[in-house]
Design a protein around this motif. Structure first.
Motif, mmCIF file in Angstrom:
data_model
loop_
_atom_site.group_PDB
_atom_site.id
_atom_site.type_symbol
_atom_site.label_atom_id
_atom_site.label_comp_id
_atom_site.label_asym_id
_atom_site.label_seq_id
_atom_site.Cartn_x
_atom_site.Cartn_y
_atom_site.Cartn_z
ATOM 1 N N GLN A 45 0.903 -1.297 0.145
ATOM 2 C CA GLN A 45 0.145 0.056 -0.028
ATOM 3 C C GLN A 45 0.991 1.293 0.248
ATOM 4 N N GLY A 46 1.844 1.215 -0.679
ATOM 5 C CA GLY A 46 2.935 2.203 -0.674
ATOM 6 C C GLY A 46 2.535 3.318 -1.692
ATOM 7 N N GLU A 47 3.444 4.447 -1.739
ATOM 8 C CA GLU A 47 2.815 5.609 -2.516
ATOM 9 C C GLU A 47 2.908 5.261 -4.192
ATOM 10 N N GLN A 48 3.451 4.053 -4.618
ATOM 11 C CA GLN A 48 3.549 3.555 -5.976
ATOM 12 C C GLN A 48 1.858 3.157 -6.262
ATOM 13 N N THR A 49 1.036 2.871 -5.452
ATOM 14 C CA THR A 49 -0.251 2.261 -5.595
ATOM 15 C C THR A 49 -0.943 2.990 -6.476
ATOM 16 N N PRO A 50 -1.532 2.567 -7.514
ATOM 17 C CA PRO A 50 -2.258 3.570 -8.424
ATOM 18 C C PRO A 50 -3.876 3.477 -7.909
ATOM 19 N N GLU A 51 -4.161 2.511 -7.060
ATOM 20 C CA GLU A 51 -5.513 2.492 -6.311
ATOM 21 C C GLU A 51 -5.441 2.066 -5.031
ATOM 22 N N PRO A 52 -4.994 3.215 -4.315
ATOM 23 C CA PRO A 52 -4.796 2.983 -2.895
ATOM 24 C C PRO A 52 -6.113 2.557 -2.134
ATOM 25 N N GLY A 53 -6.139 1.635 -1.242
ATOM 26 C CA GLY A 53 -7.571 1.351 -0.506
ATOM 27 C C GLY A 53 -8.438 0.471 -1.362
ATOM 28 N N ALA A 54 -7.998 -0.019 -2.449
ATOM 29 C CA ALA A 54 -8.855 -0.729 -3.353
ATOM 30 C C ALA A 54 -8.764 -2.036 -2.896
ATOM 31 N N ALA A 55 -9.743 -3.059 -2.553
ATOM 32 C CA ALA A 55 -9.869 -4.276 -2.044
ATOM 33 C C ALA A 55 -8.731 -5.497 -2.637
ATOM 34 N N CYS A 56 -8.430 -6.076 -1.614
ATOM 35 C CA CYS A 56 -7.631 -7.250 -1.776
ATOM 36 C C CYS A 56 -8.497 -8.647 -1.539
ATOM 37 N N THR A 57 -9.666 -8.808 -1.234
ATOM 38 C CA THR A 57 -10.475 -9.845 -1.107
ATOM 39 C C THR A 57 -11.569 -9.568 -2.240
ATOM 40 N N ASN A 58 -12.328 -10.695 -2.340
ATOM 41 C CA ASN A 58 -13.530 -10.731 -3.106
ATOM 42 C C ASN A 58 -13.301 -10.737 -4.753
ATOM 43 N N GLY A 59 -11.906 -11.149 -4.872
ATOM 44 C CA GLY A 59 -11.520 -11.322 -6.179
ATOM 45 C C GLY A 59 -11.808 -12.904 -6.675
ATOM 46 N N MET A 60 -10.594 -13.243 -7.273
ATOM 47 C CA MET A 60 -10.661 -14.733 -7.824
ATOM 48 C C MET A 60 -9.462 -15.456 -6.960
ATOM 49 N N THR A 61 -9.770 -16.781 -6.705
ATOM 50 C CA THR A 61 -8.618 -17.690 -6.120
ATOM 51 C C THR A 61 -8.485 -18.809 -7.119
ATOM 52 N N PRO A 62 -7.220 -18.772 -7.528
ATOM 53 C CA PRO A 62 -6.991 -19.788 -8.754
ATOM 54 C C PRO A 62 -7.142 -21.366 -8.192
#
Length: 211
Positions: free
Chosen positions: A194-211
């Motif tokens: 979640q560093g300064e390089q993040t294009p979308e800070p605060g966006a979710a890291c859950t509710n995505g896909m699990t391979p």
């Protein structure tokens, strides 16, 4: 004679009461001094602790701002959502066009490879992706797995097509190391999760896909 005795008793009683009053006043003065002293100590402690906290926060921010030796960076990578496979300029990829669905990236340890396009989307959300190949020591893989399970916005997976045993990737930044004990691993996580390089800070890291 009786009157003299009465007067003497009254005087003695008054003297005793006066002594008690003085004793009580002295006790109250001691208590006030003790209270003031304790308050001063607490205030000094709080002030000192406050400065310590401020100094610690400043040290941490300075550490984050400091460059990390060996980190390779790219700039102005595209961020388009695509449905097809993407050929990336680096391996593992650290940015570019990607799938509209991110891979779940909150303390996730995958034992199988994850799709590049979904992993890159997770990097866009500020996650750090730790990958390893068959040259990585088993103990290092275990150490990194434990670190990931205790660090939000991180995920880990095997990745054979990389030149170093262990690689840490964030959006537009990458570090290659040989051992999990390399002190730059912790520095990379501190700087880029979640560093300064993040294009979308605060966006979710859950509710995505699990391979």
């Amino acid at each position: 004679m009786g009157t003299s005795n009465a007067k003497a008793k009254t005087a003695a009683r008054r003297a005793h009461m006066e002594e008690l009053r003085k004793t009580e006043q002295a006790r109250e003065r001691r208590m006030r001094l003790l209270t003031l002293g304790a308050t001063a100590v607490i205030l000094v402690g709080l002030a000192g602790g406050g400065w310590y906290l401020v100094d610690s926060a400043q040290d941490k921010e300075e550490a984050k701002a400091a460059p990390i030796s060996g980190v390779k960076s790219w700039s102005k990578l595209t961020q388009n959502h695509v449905t097809k496979a993407v050929t990336y300029k680096m391996s593992p990829p650290v940015g570019g066009d990607h799938n509209q669905v991110w891979v779940n990236c909150d303390r996730q340890v995958y034992t199988k490879a994850v799709p590049n396009e979904n992993a890159v989307h997770a990097l866009e959300h500020g996650a750090v992706w730790i990958t390893y190949n068959d040259k990585a020591a088993e103990a290092d893989v275990e150490t990194l797995s434990e670190k990931v399970t205790n660090t939000s916005y991180t995920f880990m997976s095997p990745y054979e097509d990389q030149s170093s045993p262990i690689v840490l990737s964030a959006w537009e930044h990458q570090l290659k190391v040989d051992k999990a004990s390399d002190p730059r691993v912790a520095k990379f996580l501190d700087k880029y999760v979640q560093g300064e390089q993040t294009p979308e800070p605060g966006a979710a890291c859950t509710n995505g896909m699990t391979p």
